[in-house]
Design an enzyme around this catalytic site. Structure first.
Site, PDB file in Angstrom:
ATOM      1  CG  HIS A 201      -2.280  -0.754   0.436  1.00 28.10           C
ATOM      2  ND1 HIS A 201      -3.286  -0.083  -0.207  1.00 28.10           N
ATOM      3  CD2 HIS A 201      -2.506  -2.064   0.234  1.00 28.10           C
ATOM      4  CE1 HIS A 201      -4.106  -0.956  -0.743  1.00 28.10           C
ATOM      5  NE2 HIS A 201      -3.666  -2.170  -0.481  1.00 28.10           N
ATOM      6  CD  GLU A 443      -9.322  -9.414  -4.879  1.00 29.50           C
ATOM      7  OE1 GLU A 443      -8.286  -8.733  -5.003  1.00 29.50           O
ATOM      8  OE2 GLU A 443     -10.299  -9.032  -4.214  1.00 29.50           O
ATOM      9  CG  ASP A 467      -5.116  -9.607  -3.282  1.00 27.51           C
ATOM     10  OD1 ASP A 467      -4.132  -9.783  -2.528  1.00 27.51           O
ATOM     11  OD2 ASP A 467      -5.964  -8.730  -3.085  1.00 27.51           O
ATOM     12  CB  CYS A 514      -9.186  -2.990 -11.214  1.00 30.44           C
ATOM     13  SG  CYS A 514      -9.582  -4.227  -9.992  1.00 30.44           S
TER      14      CYS A 514
HETATM   15  C1  PEP Z   1      -5.937  -6.497  -6.684  1.00 28.41           C
HETATM   16  O1  PEP Z   1      -5.832  -7.360  -5.809  1.00 28.41           O
HETATM   17  O2  PEP Z   1      -5.432  -6.604  -7.822  1.00 28.41           O
HETATM   18  C2  PEP Z   1      -6.659  -5.239  -6.406  1.00 28.41           C
HETATM   19  C3  PEP Z   1      -6.909  -4.374  -7.370  1.00 28.41           C
HETATM   20  O3  PEP Z   1      -7.057  -5.002  -5.135  1.00 28.41           O
HETATM   21  P1  PEP Z   1      -6.087  -4.505  -3.926  1.00 28.41           P
HETATM   22  O4  PEP Z   1      -4.778  -4.105  -4.524  1.00 28.41           O
HETATM   23  O5  PEP Z   1      -6.811  -3.391  -3.258  1.00 28.41           O
HETATM   24  O6  PEP Z   1      -5.993  -5.730  -3.062  1.00 28.41           O
HETATM   25 MG    MG Z   2      -7.067  -7.321  -4.056  1.00 29.62          MG
END
Ligand code: PEP
Ligand code: MG
Length: 594
Positions: A201, A443, A467, A514
């Site tokens: 993050h 995911e 993920d 995404c």
């Molecule tokens: C992902 O896992 O690709 C995603 C877009 O969600 P996050 O990065 O918030 O886990």
């Molecule tokens: Mg994710």
């Protein structure tokens, strides 16, 4: 007093997670500092008062320690009593005190900042000691400093985080979303951290703020001190500490080049993502703050493909109310320049925790009680969010996206709760849209395997490669030691994605991506070749991705994909795609190659 820092140049290699070059003074962020103000004293006449403030905090710290010691003695606990003796000795140590006072006097900084510099100095000395036990004793100095800092702040809960007017580059072991929340972001030029990977993050936050960042540097915090000059090259993953003048000049040049290229790309943002043979790809934007929307539009987002709502929970001590959700989402869905907004229900757990639940007690939180699992357990918290999403659906086109779905049961359960909230709102006479499109994040590998069954339950898929790669390759996405294995072009990952797209199209539903892979220029033809309907990415990536799409054909993308599928190993696939992209788009990949 002279400064003890050596001005030796160091270059460290990590993982570049947010492009661009930042040049500036380092600020060593430590969670220890998170509730403390750092500022320069504007006027020399403030210095005596600052010294007094420091001395008073020392006295208070000593009294508190004596009090604790007294209580411990009453309870006949002996061991900590001696350690507290050591701490009191440090508090009274003339060298410790005088060093801090001279930082206040000579550098005109407040007591907190001076104390921080003293601690850095001790860390440097202790780290040079071979004996592991002795070197670890720096933690005693750290505890003492922590106590004095607390007293300096008057133990106030909300203390602003300031670093003076000049702006800094943050160097830290790691940065949690809560840490960055406390920073004055307009005073920050970039980030460099010991840990983290491409999809941690810290990386996502840096990208969304358009700040250059390098993570996974292992031990940069050992090499730099507050005030050192540093360069963060988020494009190539390098950090230079104390650059020599030639190197600094070259980097200033490179920075100009990068900034100019960025502006030049912007014109592509306005154009649609259509290939030369007329294949149209939807372009969404991933956001986590409403403040990112203007930038998303400027960079060419057609819709919000992923709104990560967990930050609504992280930046506060209590739970957000339905009104909090509503007021926030309203700002997203009413934006006229966007075709729709995809609100992902909160994905807490994993590496994201709300303030009141600082750390998960789970051994493996990434596979623990996170996202939809948490929502289906904490139904009332979940329903508060669902009600707000329904309410904003009346104001602008809204889609809802459920994260971490791994079974048909979960999506049915989530839909049941969504229906319950719809009925409640209708009964209450609240305006809502007649219907809302429902999607699942793909995911978890299980979701890929049952994609045909999930497709019958929903209106769209959104592939979360961050993920999906983590779970399918069993690589912790935040573990910098495994970054080299975290490979979107791994044949297994490509097969998984292809399967999802095929299943979605067979069921006639929309399929988006995404995860970070969607905004990776190297992967764009591979994804085109799979015929994804939409790519959703950070706003900075959009113009470049659009440019590549507009200069390519679906036909060549399919051929490249076919070739990629013919290889057995991830490194062969990467080499093939890399070579093709460099030859085909020499200008686009020039910066990385420099
Ligand atoms: C992902 O896992 O690709 C995603 C877009 O969600 P996050 O990065 O918030 O886990
Ligand atoms: Mg994710």
């Amino acid at each position: 007093m002279s400064d003890d820092r050596t001005n030796k140049t160091f270059v460290l290699k990590g993982v570049g997670v947010s492009p661009g070059i930042a040049i500036g003074r380092c600020y060593r962020f430590d969670p220890l500092d998170s509730q403390v103000s750092f500022y320069k004293l504007n006027d020399a006449s403030l210095i005596p008062e600052e010294v007094l403030r420091f001395k008073k905090a020392l006295k208070e710290s000593e009294q508190q320690l004596l009090e604790i010691q007294k209580n411990l003695k009453k309870e006949k606990v002996t061991e900590p009593v001696y350690i507290i003796d050591v701490h009191i000795l440090i508090l009274k140590d003339k060298i410790f005190i005088n060093r801090t006072i001279s930082y206040i006097r000579n550098q005109g900084v407040n007591a907190e900042w001076a104390l921080r510099m003293t601690l850095d100095h001790y860390k440097q000395i202790f780290e040079g000691v071979k004996d592991a036990y002795i070197s670890s004793r720096v933690s005693d100095v750290q505890y003492v400093v922590q106590r004095v800092l607390r007293n300096l702040s008057g133990e106030q809960k909300e203390v602003t985080w300031e670093v003076g007017d000049d702006g800094v580059i943050i160097v830290s072991r790691d940065l949690s979303p809560a840490d960055t929340a406390q920073m004055k972001l307009d005073k920050i030029f970039g980030f460099a951290t010991d840990s983290g990977g491409r999809t941690s993050h810290t990386a996502i936050v840096a990208r969304s703020l358009e700040l250059p960042a390098v993570v996974g540097l292992d031990d940069i915090t050992r090499f730099v001190h507050t005030g050192d000059e540093i360069i963060v090259d988020g494009t190539s993953g390098l950090v230079v500490i104390n650059p020599y003048s030639d190197m600094l000049r070259r980097y200033e040049e490179k920075k100009r080049h990068y900034d100019a290229a960025k502006d030049e790309y912007l014109k592509y943002g306005k154009l649609p993502a259509v290939t030369l043979d007329d294949y149209h790809v939807g372009i969404g934007c991933n956001i986590e703050f409403v403040e990112e929307i203007p930038s998303a539009i400027v960079h060419g987002a057609e819709n919000i493909g992923l709104y990560r709502t967990e930050f609504l929970y992280i930046y506060r001590e209590d739970l957000p109310t339905e009104e909090d959700h509503f007021n926030n989402y309203r700002q997203v869905v009413t934006e006229k320049n966007l075709s729709w907004s995809t609100i992902r229900t909160f994905d807490l757990g994993g590496d994201k925790f709300p303030n009141y639940q600082k750390q998960s007690k789970e051994l493996n939180p990434q596979m623990g009680m996170r996202a939809i699992r948490f929502c289906l357990k904490e139904v009332e918290i979940f329903k508060t969010q669902l009600r707000a999403i329904w309410r904003v659906s009346a104001l602008g086109k809204t889609k809802i996206l459920f994260p971490m779905i791994s079974s048909v049961d979960e999506i049915r359960e989530a839909k049941k709760l969504l229906e319950e909230t719809r009925q409640e709102l209708i009964e209450e006479g609240v305006a809502i849209a007649p219907e809302i499109e429902i999607g699942v994040m793909i995911e978890v590998p299980a979701a890929v395997v049952i994609a045909d069954k999930l497709a019958r339950e929903v209106d769209f898929f959104s592939i979360g490669t961050n993920d999906l790669i983590q779970y399918s390759l069993a690589i912790d996405r935040a573990n910098e030691r495994l970054t080299f294995m975290y490979e979107p072009l791994h044949p297994a990952v490509l097969r998984l994605i292809k399967n999802v797209v095929d299943m979605a199209h067979k069921a006639n539903i929309h399929v988006a991506m995404c995860g970070e892979m969607a905004g990776d220029p190297l992967c764009v033809l591979i994804l085109l070749g799979m015929e994804l309907d939409e790519l959703s990415m950070n706003h900075l990536a959009i113009p470049r991705i659009k440019k590549i799409i507009r200069e390519s054909t679906l036909k060549e993308s399919k051929l490249l994909l076919k070739k990629a599928f013919s290889f057995n190993t991830a490194s062969e696939v990467r080499a093939c795609v890399h070579d093709y992209m460099i030859k085909r788009f020499p200008d686009e990949f020039k910066i990385e190659e420099d």
